[in-house]
Design a protein around this motif. Structure first.
Motif, PDB file in Angstrom:
ATOM      1  N   UNK A 213       0.856  -1.191   0.000  1.00  0.00           N
ATOM      2  CA  UNK A 213       0.000   0.000   0.000  1.00  0.00           C
ATOM      3  C   UNK A 213       0.891   1.241   0.000  1.00  0.00           C
ATOM      4  N   UNK A 214       1.210   1.794  -1.181  1.00  0.00           N
ATOM      5  CA  UNK A 214       2.173   2.901  -1.263  1.00  0.00           C
ATOM      6  C   UNK A 214       1.712   4.191  -0.601  1.00  0.00           C
ATOM      7  N   UNK A 215       0.397   4.334  -0.361  1.00  0.00           N
ATOM      8  CA  UNK A 215      -0.113   5.567   0.246  1.00  0.00           C
ATOM      9  C   UNK A 215      -0.345   5.421   1.753  1.00  0.00           C
ATOM     10  N   UNK A 216       0.016   4.276   2.315  1.00  0.00           N
ATOM     11  CA  UNK A 216      -0.218   4.034   3.735  1.00  0.00           C
ATOM     12  C   UNK A 216       0.549   5.043   4.596  1.00  0.00           C
ATOM     13  N   UNK A 217      -0.145   5.631   5.584  1.00  0.00           N
ATOM     14  CA  UNK A 217       0.491   6.562   6.518  1.00  0.00           C
ATOM     15  C   UNK A 217       0.331   6.031   7.936  1.00  0.00           C
ATOM     16  N   UNK A 218       1.407   6.066   8.701  1.00  0.00           N
ATOM     17  CA  UNK A 218       1.354   5.620  10.086  1.00  0.00           C
ATOM     18  C   UNK A 218       1.174   6.810  11.012  1.00  0.00           C
ATOM     19  N   UNK A 219       0.311   6.678  12.009  1.00  0.00           N
ATOM     20  CA  UNK A 219       0.227   7.739  13.023  1.00  0.00           C
ATOM     21  C   UNK A 219       1.479   7.735  13.883  1.00  0.00           C
ATOM     22  N   UNK A 220       1.714   8.819  14.568  1.00  0.00           N
ATOM     23  CA  UNK A 220       2.864   8.964  15.461  1.00  0.00           C
ATOM     24  C   UNK A 220       4.191   8.613  14.769  1.00  0.00           C
TER      25      UNK A 220
ATOM     26  N   UNK B 269       6.638   0.894  20.511  1.00  0.00           N
ATOM     27  CA  UNK B 269       6.619   2.265  21.020  1.00  0.00           C
ATOM     28  C   UNK B 269       5.178   2.771  21.148  1.00  0.00           C
ATOM     29  N   UNK B 270       4.326   2.390  20.196  1.00  0.00           N
ATOM     30  CA  UNK B 270       2.904   2.767  20.279  1.00  0.00           C
ATOM     31  C   UNK B 270       2.238   2.114  21.481  1.00  0.00           C
ATOM     32  N   UNK B 271       2.576   0.863  21.743  1.00  0.00           N
ATOM     33  CA  UNK B 271       1.990   0.151  22.885  1.00  0.00           C
ATOM     34  C   UNK B 271       2.336   0.842  24.204  1.00  0.00           C
ATOM     35  N   UNK B 272       3.495   1.493  24.246  1.00  0.00           N
ATOM     36  CA  UNK B 272       3.949   2.123  25.492  1.00  0.00           C
ATOM     37  C   UNK B 272       3.396   3.531  25.683  1.00  0.00           C
ATOM     38  N   UNK B 273       2.722   4.075  24.663  1.00  0.00           N
ATOM     39  CA  UNK B 273       2.185   5.429  24.770  1.00  0.00           C
ATOM     40  C   UNK B 273       1.066   5.501  25.805  1.00  0.00           C
TER      41      UNK B 273
ATOM     42  N   UNK C  46      -2.193   7.242  26.458  1.00  0.00           N
ATOM     43  CA  UNK C  46      -3.165   7.998  25.673  1.00  0.00           C
ATOM     44  C   UNK C  46      -4.526   7.961  26.351  1.00  0.00           C
ATOM     45  N   UNK C  47      -5.360   8.969  26.094  1.00  0.00           N
ATOM     46  CA  UNK C  47      -6.762   8.889  26.537  1.00  0.00           C
ATOM     47  C   UNK C  47      -7.407   7.646  25.936  1.00  0.00           C
ATOM     48  N   UNK C  48      -8.404   7.109  26.600  1.00  0.00           N
ATOM     49  CA  UNK C  48      -8.975   5.816  26.217  1.00  0.00           C
ATOM     50  C   UNK C  48      -9.458   5.783  24.766  1.00  0.00           C
ATOM     51  N   UNK C  49     -10.089   6.876  24.288  1.00  0.00           N
ATOM     52  CA  UNK C  49     -10.594   6.873  22.923  1.00  0.00           C
ATOM     53  C   UNK C  49      -9.452   6.837  21.905  1.00  0.00           C
ATOM     54  N   UNK C  50      -8.397   7.629  22.153  1.00  0.00           N
ATOM     55  CA  UNK C  50      -7.244   7.614  21.254  1.00  0.00           C
ATOM     56  C   UNK C  50      -6.533   6.262  21.284  1.00  0.00           C
ATOM     57  N   UNK C  51      -6.473   5.640  22.478  1.00  0.00           N
ATOM     58  CA  UNK C  51      -5.872   4.317  22.585  1.00  0.00           C
ATOM     59  C   UNK C  51      -6.649   3.300  21.762  1.00  0.00           C
ATOM     60  N   UNK C  52      -7.952   3.355  21.848  1.00  0.00           N
ATOM     61  CA  UNK C  52      -8.788   2.427  21.067  1.00  0.00           C
ATOM     62  C   UNK C  52      -8.587   2.632  19.574  1.00  0.00           C
ATOM     63  N   UNK C  53      -8.497   3.887  19.138  1.00  0.00           N
ATOM     64  CA  UNK C  53      -8.301   4.170  17.710  1.00  0.00           C
ATOM     65  C   UNK C  53      -6.941   3.665  17.232  1.00  0.00           C
TER      66      UNK C  53
ATOM     67  N   UNK D 139      -5.044   1.274  18.633  1.00  0.00           N
ATOM     68  CA  UNK D 139      -5.035  -0.191  18.667  1.00  0.00           C
ATOM     69  C   UNK D 139      -5.802  -0.773  17.485  1.00  0.00           C
ATOM     70  N   UNK D 140      -6.918  -0.125  17.129  1.00  0.00           N
ATOM     71  CA  UNK D 140      -7.711  -0.605  15.988  1.00  0.00           C
ATOM     72  C   UNK D 140      -6.917  -0.473  14.689  1.00  0.00           C
ATOM     73  N   UNK D 141      -6.169   0.632  14.555  1.00  0.00           N
ATOM     74  CA  UNK D 141      -5.337   0.834  13.355  1.00  0.00           C
ATOM     75  C   UNK D 141      -4.275  -0.263  13.249  1.00  0.00           C
ATOM     76  N   UNK D 142      -3.598  -0.552  14.376  1.00  0.00           N
ATOM     77  CA  UNK D 142      -2.556  -1.580  14.373  1.00  0.00           C
ATOM     78  C   UNK D 142      -3.166  -2.952  14.111  1.00  0.00           C
ATOM     79  N   UNK D 143      -4.344  -3.222  14.680  1.00  0.00           N
ATOM     80  CA  UNK D 143      -5.005  -4.503  14.437  1.00  0.00           C
ATOM     81  C   UNK D 143      -5.361  -4.683  12.971  1.00  0.00           C
ATOM     82  N   UNK D 144      -5.723  -3.581  12.299  1.00  0.00           N
ATOM     83  CA  UNK D 144      -6.016  -3.668  10.871  1.00  0.00           C
ATOM     84  C   UNK D 144      -4.758  -3.928  10.047  1.00  0.00           C
TER      85      UNK D 144
END
Length: 359
Positions: free
Chosen positions: A89-96, A266-270, A272-279, A281-286
């Motif tokens: 996926x050449x257009x994939x962008x990672x958060x953080x 590094x993302x796992x160690x962040x 974050x507020x619960x809603x941002x954590x859920x978002x 985690x969902x991105x990484x799960x995808x």
């Protein structure tokens, strides 16, 4: 030594040094030395940090465009670049993106052959240890250069999943030829476990397949043309080359580096507020079905792998429950095991996972 099974490399590590929590012990003439824990360890603990005596990227791995430092083998592609390459996926962008540890601004190329290093320090260290001799200069892409012919021949006889590299042997020779204290380096390499003639033939067979004798002779001729050194003449005889081949095949350790897996941790160690954590985690799960970032020890690999991909083909004997229970079973290829397991189906990420584990 635990390592992510993302992109693999080969290196020889001197087991003589150990920290205060582990120790090297002689086991027997067959197994040589082993590393033993002196206290309990928890998952994630660092057991040992050590510089390899010599290291080299697996040749098919490099051909498949995984970019790594020519000296220390650290990843050169960012976590985002890694994810894009593996997912397609050449257009994939990672958060953080700030969590990625790769620093492209520090990367440096050899001014002669343009191979890449993660830093000026690694470039200098490689030049002083072996690269001064092995640098191809403007012949880097010349298929007729002796070193390129040697690497092409190796790829033609040793397919993924890779367990060793002919360039480990090349760098051993180059290290001794460049060293001021040549005797010291010869003694260091001589500390590794050696094998009998029959065991050496078995190791060559496992690395090269049924036609190993002819392939070993081909590799020896190319190796001699590219690297012959009078001081090491015994390594270039048929018997000496087989012994050197066996030494590297037995003592070389595949390792993995992945900027993407480091980013995930590094993302796992962040915090974050619960809603941002859920978002997040969902991105990484995808991502996981497409990328399959995972860690494996050989015992876990035995539990999920067909017999032809298990540790005995990585040149050591495994005593896990599955291997011991199937010790007397007839050999079975992955294709035959897959036919037996028809109906289980494949997951969407199987093809990508194969690339990550085998390249």
């Amino acid at each position: 030594m635990a390592a992510p099974v993302d992109d693999m490399f080969s290196r020889c590590v001197d087991p003589a040094k150990a920290s205060n929590c582990v120790e090297a012990r002689f086991i027997d003439k067959v197994k040589g030395k082993g590393l033993f824990a002196k206290r309990p360890f928890k998952k994630g603990d660092t057991i040992l940090i050590e510089q390899p005596l010599v290291s080299s990227q697996f040749l098919w791995n490099a051909l498949y465009k995984y970019r790594a430092c020519e000296y220390c083998l650290r990843a050169l592609e960012t976590a985002e670049e890694n994810a894009r390459r593996l997912s397609g996926l050449p257009a994939l962008s990672l958060p953080h993106p700030e969590l990625c540890k790769v620093r492209p601004d520090r990367h440096q190329a050899c001014p002669h052959c343009q191979v890449m290093y993660c830093s000026a320090e690694c470039r200098q260290a490689a030049w002083e240890q072996h690269h001064k001799l092995l640098c191809l200069g403007p012949s880097h892409h010349d298929p007729d250069h002796p070193l390129n012919k040697l690497q092409d021949a190796w790829r033609s006889v040793h397919y993924p999943p890779e367990t060793s590299s002919i360039m480990i042997m090349a760098r051993m020779v180059a290290t001794i030829k460049q060293a001021q204290d040549k005797e010291r380096w010869q003694k260091l390499f001589s500390h590794f476990c050696s094998r009998t003639a029959n065991e050496e033939e078995e190791i060559a067979h496992k690395l090269l397949g049924e036609k190993f004798r002819g392939q070993l002779a081909l590799l020896r001729n190319l190796f001699t043309t590219a690297l012959y050194e009078d001081r090491l003449s015994q390594w270039f005889t048929p018997e000496g080359f087989r012994s050197l081949f066996s030494l590297v095949g037995t003592n070389g350790q595949g390792i993995g580096t992945s900027s993407l897996s480091q980013w995930v941790h590094a993302c796992d160690a962040l915090e974050l507020p619960s809603q941002q954590r859920e978002q997040l985690d969902a991105f990484i799960d995808q991502l996981r079905p497409s990328i399959c970032v995972k860690y494996d020890c050989f015992v876990q690999k035995c539990e999920i792998s067909p017999r032809d991909e298990r540790p005995e083909n990585y040149l050591f004997v495994c005593s896990c429950q599955k291997c011991m229970s199937q010790m007397d079973d007839a050999d079975m290829t992955s294709e035959e095991e897959e036919e037996e397991e028809e109906g289980e189906g494949e997951t969407e990420g199987d093809d990508i996972e194969d690339e990550m584990t085998d390249v």
